[in-house]
Design an enzyme around this catalytic site. Structure first.
Site, PDB file in Angstrom:
ATOM      1  N   HIS A  41       2.008   4.397  -2.915  1.00 62.10           N
ATOM      2  CA  HIS A  41       2.123   5.843  -2.696  1.00 62.10           C
ATOM      3  C   HIS A  41       3.499   6.344  -3.120  1.00 62.10           C
ATOM      4  O   HIS A  41       3.634   7.373  -3.796  1.00 62.10           O
ATOM      5  CB  HIS A  41       1.923   6.171  -1.216  1.00 62.10           C
ATOM      6  CG  HIS A  41       0.518   6.089  -0.737  1.00 62.10           C
ATOM      7  ND1 HIS A  41      -0.535   6.724  -1.367  1.00 62.10           N
ATOM      8  CD2 HIS A  41      -0.027   5.447   0.335  1.00 62.10           C
ATOM      9  CE1 HIS A  41      -1.664   6.473  -0.707  1.00 62.10           C
ATOM     10  NE2 HIS A  41      -1.382   5.697   0.324  1.00 62.10           N
ATOM     11  N   HIS A  55       0.839  -1.203   0.000  1.00 67.01           N
ATOM     12  CA  HIS A  55       0.000   0.000   0.000  1.00 67.01           C
ATOM     13  C   HIS A  55       0.876   1.256   0.000  1.00 67.01           C
ATOM     14  O   HIS A  55       0.673   2.176  -0.806  1.00 67.01           O
ATOM     15  CB  HIS A  55      -0.901  -0.039   1.239  1.00 67.01           C
ATOM     16  CG  HIS A  55      -1.764   1.171   1.428  1.00 67.01           C
ATOM     17  ND1 HIS A  55      -3.138   1.134   1.296  1.00 67.01           N
ATOM     18  CD2 HIS A  55      -1.469   2.457   1.761  1.00 67.01           C
ATOM     19  CE1 HIS A  55      -3.637   2.330   1.518  1.00 67.01           C
ATOM     20  NE2 HIS A  55      -2.649   3.151   1.823  1.00 67.01           N
ATOM     21  N   GLU A  56       1.863   1.284   0.897  1.00 66.13           N
ATOM     22  CA  GLU A  56       2.725   2.464   0.999  1.00 66.13           C
ATOM     23  C   GLU A  56       3.693   2.566  -0.175  1.00 66.13           C
ATOM     24  O   GLU A  56       4.037   3.668  -0.609  1.00 66.13           O
ATOM     25  CB  GLU A  56       3.491   2.438   2.321  1.00 66.13           C
ATOM     26  CG  GLU A  56       2.617   2.495   3.566  1.00 66.13           C
ATOM     27  CD  GLU A  56       1.723   3.716   3.609  1.00 66.13           C
ATOM     28  OE1 GLU A  56       2.092   4.756   3.022  1.00 66.13           O
ATOM     29  OE2 GLU A  56       0.639   3.639   4.227  1.00 66.13           O
TER      30      GLU A  56
END
Length: 276
Positions: free
Chosen positions: A72, A68-69
């Site tokens: 980003h 998820h990160e």
């Protein structure tokens, strides 16, 4: 915002770190899965199997947080925003960007890609669980995949709350920024909404505690405090940037240099120089 923690590995130019609080939540999550969640679904498994399943599920969840990160971080770097570290901590994970996105569209893309990655992981895990069940895999293995699917779905939905530092808070700020073309005003408004959500979560936690919820009520309180501090930190960072923008050292330096005798006592320094 975070301490240095433990450096796990380096992914390109990004350090992956574990904050010390991660070890607490990892142990708590493993215990709750092994002692409560999986036994309620698969009652015939022995303790060793339950513990192994809980460890795999815990590592799978934090692996999902890393992805998820990383989503980003990859999009941020493509938008010209360097990312120095990804830190896993008590409430999940965060990709630490060195500066603000260049425009509202860039912030929107950076913010949305994380929940999108979690949704993709959720769909993938649901599909793998269905395939595993169809192939006659053990019930406990299917339960682990379903847990990861549900956890990633919850992660995607929860992150869309319009509160800093959640992705939804950044999406909300990007929309305000795009409308007003003023990052400072958008940040102030987003911080106000974030604070309202934080106070609401803390109030909910207090109600839970007072009505017999016990320690479970502490989590909304702690998460609310975290959101409140993070929202104010984001606003302060923007205000500091605005205050210093375009200013030179000469405008903020002190030109009157105070010199003292090196033999002066510290008490005299305080009384005669610092206090005056």
């Amino acid at each position: 915002m975070w301490g240095r923690g433990v450096r796990l590995l380096r992914l390109g130019k990004i350090d992956l770190r574990l904050d010390m609080s991660w070890f607490f939540i990892a142990a708590l999550l493993t215990w709750s899965l092994a002692a409560g969640y999986f036994p309620s679904l698969v009652s015939e498994s022995d303790p060793a199997q339950l513990l192994l399943a809980a460890l795999i599920a815990m590592l799978g969840l934090f692996g999902s947080l890393i992805l998820h990160e990383l989503a980003h971080a990859v999009v941020a770097q493509r938008e010209g925003v360097p990312v120095c570290t990804i830190t896993l901590f008590l409430f999940g994970g965060v990709a630490e960007m060195r500066n603000e996105p260049p425009n509202a569209a860039a912030e929107l893309r950076i913010a949305l890609v994380g929940p999108l990655a979690s949704l993709v992981l959720s769909v993938l895990a649901f599909g793998l669980a269905a395939a595993a069940r169809g192939m006659g895999a053990p019930d406990l293995g299917v339960a682990v995949l379903r847990y990861l699917a549900l956890a990633n779905l919850v992660l995607a939905v929860f992150n869309m709350l319009p509160a800093f530092p959640l992705d939804g808070g950044r999406v909300f700020r990007a929309m305000l920024w795009r409308r007003s073309r003023d990052l400072s005003a958008a940040t102030r408004r987003a911080a106000q909404v974030s604070a309202a959500i934080a106070y609401g979560m803390m109030a909910l936690g207090v109600v839970q505690i007072l009505t017999g919820g016990g320690a479970l009520g502490l989590w909304p309180v702690l998460l609310g405090l975290f959101i409140l501090v993070a929202g104010r930190s984001a606003q302060s960072r923007i205000e500091m940037r605005d205050a210093l923008a375009g200013r030179s050292v000469a405008e903020v330096m002190r030109r009157e240099v105070v010199a003292v005798d090196p033999g002066m006592t510290l008490q005299s320094l305080v009384d005669e120089v610092i206090l005056t």
